[in-house]
Design a protein around this motif. Sequence first.
Motif, PDB file in Angstrom:
ATOM      1  N   ARG A  92       0.933  -1.252   0.010  1.00 60.94           N
ATOM      2  CA  ARG A  92      -0.034  -0.145   0.014  1.00 60.94           C
ATOM      3  C   ARG A  92       0.810   1.308  -0.175  1.00 60.94           C
ATOM      4  O   ARG A  92       0.430   2.538   0.060  1.00 60.94           O
ATOM      5  CB  ARG A  92      -1.041   0.096   1.338  1.00 60.94           C
ATOM      6  N   ARG A 110       0.222  -9.466 -16.946  1.00 63.73           N
ATOM      7  CA  ARG A 110      -1.240  -9.936 -17.074  1.00 63.73           C
ATOM      8  C   ARG A 110      -1.610 -11.366 -17.164  1.00 63.73           C
ATOM      9  O   ARG A 110      -2.701 -11.878 -16.599  1.00 63.73           O
ATOM     10  CB  ARG A 110      -1.680  -9.114 -18.084  1.00 63.73           C
ATOM     11  N   ARG A 181      -3.286   7.732 -12.851  1.00 62.99           N
ATOM     12  CA  ARG A 181      -3.196   6.171 -12.758  1.00 62.99           C
ATOM     13  C   ARG A 181      -4.236   5.930 -13.491  1.00 62.99           C
ATOM     14  O   ARG A 181      -4.154   4.840 -14.093  1.00 62.99           O
ATOM     15  CB  ARG A 181      -3.304   5.709 -11.097  1.00 62.99           C
TER      16      ARG A 181
HETATM   17  O1   DC Z   1      -7.256  -1.861  -6.957  1.00 65.14           O
HETATM   18  P1   DC Z   1      -5.773  -1.121  -6.760  1.00 65.14           P
HETATM   19  O2   DC Z   1      -5.600   0.097  -6.730  1.00 65.14           O
HETATM   20  O3   DC Z   1      -5.109  -1.867  -5.758  1.00 65.14           O
HETATM   21  O4   DC Z   1      -4.888  -1.452  -8.085  1.00 65.14           O
HETATM   22  C1   DC Z   1      -3.393  -1.382  -8.245  1.00 65.14           C
HETATM   23  C2   DC Z   1      -3.326  -1.234  -9.826  1.00 65.14           C
HETATM   24  O5   DC Z   1      -3.267  -2.687 -10.250  1.00 65.14           O
HETATM   25  C3   DC Z   1      -4.131  -0.385 -10.513  1.00 65.14           C
HETATM   26  O6   DC Z   1      -3.752   0.921 -10.772  1.00 65.14           O
HETATM   27  C4   DC Z   1      -3.799  -1.130 -12.031  1.00 65.14           C
HETATM   28  C5   DC Z   1      -3.730  -2.615 -11.666  1.00 65.14           C
HETATM   29  N1   DC Z   1      -4.862  -3.488 -11.785  1.00 65.14           N
HETATM   30  C6   DC Z   1      -5.229  -4.088 -13.119  1.00 65.14           C
HETATM   31  O7   DC Z   1      -4.504  -3.594 -14.113  1.00 65.14           O
HETATM   32  N2   DC Z   1      -6.123  -4.860 -13.339  1.00 65.14           N
HETATM   33  C7   DC Z   1      -6.712  -5.562 -12.265  1.00 65.14           C
HETATM   34  N3   DC Z   1      -7.825  -6.332 -12.569  1.00 65.14           N
HETATM   35  C8   DC Z   1      -6.424  -4.889 -10.949  1.00 65.14           C
HETATM   36  C9   DC Z   1      -5.568  -3.948 -10.801  1.00 65.14           C
END
Ligand code: DC
Length: 227
Positions: A92, A110, A181
Motif C-alpha cells: 500500500r 497480465r 493512474r
Molecule cells: O485496486 P488497486 O488500486 O489496488 O490496483 C492497483 C493497480 O493494479 C491499478 O492501478 C491497475 C492494476 N490493476 C489492473 O491492471 N487490473 C486489475 N484487475 C486490478 C488492478
Amino acid sequence: MSSQIIIAIDGPAASGKSTLAKLLAKRLGLLYIDSGAMFRAVTLAWIQKTNGHKSEADAQILDEILSAFNIEFLDNSKTIVLNSNDISTAIRDNQVSQLVSYISTFSGVRSKLLDIQRKLSSDQSVIMDGRDIGTVVFPNADFKFFMIASPLERAKRREKELAKRGERINIEELAAQIEERDRQDSSRAIAPLKKADDAIVIDTDNKTIDEVLGELLMRVSTTQTSN
Ligand code: DC
C-alpha cells in the motif's frame, strides 16, 4: 443460475471497490479476492530488485519475478503473503501506487495473474475487484458492478488511508496521482480499465458505505429472485 456465484467489481482508483467488495463478501458469505493486490505484489518485488528505476530489461526482470511467484490471500484478502513474506502493508506504499500502472501494462504480468485469478475462482464463489474483472477475467460473471466517484472524493479517501499509515501527501497532489493512474489504466493496450457493457454503474459520491452496500445487496437479491 449455478450454485457457484461470481461477482465482478471494477472501477477507477479509490472508487470504494475494495471496501464494498469486502463488506458484500462478508454479508453473502463469499470469498473476496483483491486482484489489485496481485499487481501491487509484482510491483513491490520489482521495486526491490530495481529501486523503482524503469529500464528496457523490465520484461525480463518481471519474467524472473513471476517464475517464483507464490501469492496467498489469507483472511479474505486482509493478509497478502508473497513467497512466505507478509506484504500486506508494504504493497500500500505510495511508491507502489505510483508504479503499479506501469507494471500492469506488461503482457507477461497480465497473463500470469489472469491465470492465478481464474484458478482461485475455479471451484468456489467469489467476489473479485479490479479493473478488467467484468470485461476480461470473468466476462460471464453473474453480477458486474462498476463503481465511480468524483476525483476529489477519491483523493479524500486516499488521503485518509495514507494518514492512517502516517504518510502525508496534499490532496491536490493525490488527486493528480489518481488521475494519472486512471489515465494509464484506461489507455493501456491489454485489458484496460473499462466498464463492461452489462455492468451496473454504482456512483458512491455523497453516499455512506451502508447506503452503497444496501444498493449492491438489493441488486444481487432482486436479480437472484427474478432468475
Ligand atoms: O485496486 P488497486 O488500486 O489496488 O490496483 C492497483 C493497480 O493494479 C491499478 O492501478 C491497475 C492494476 N490493476 C489492473 O491492471 N487490473 C486489475 N484487475 C486490478 C488492478
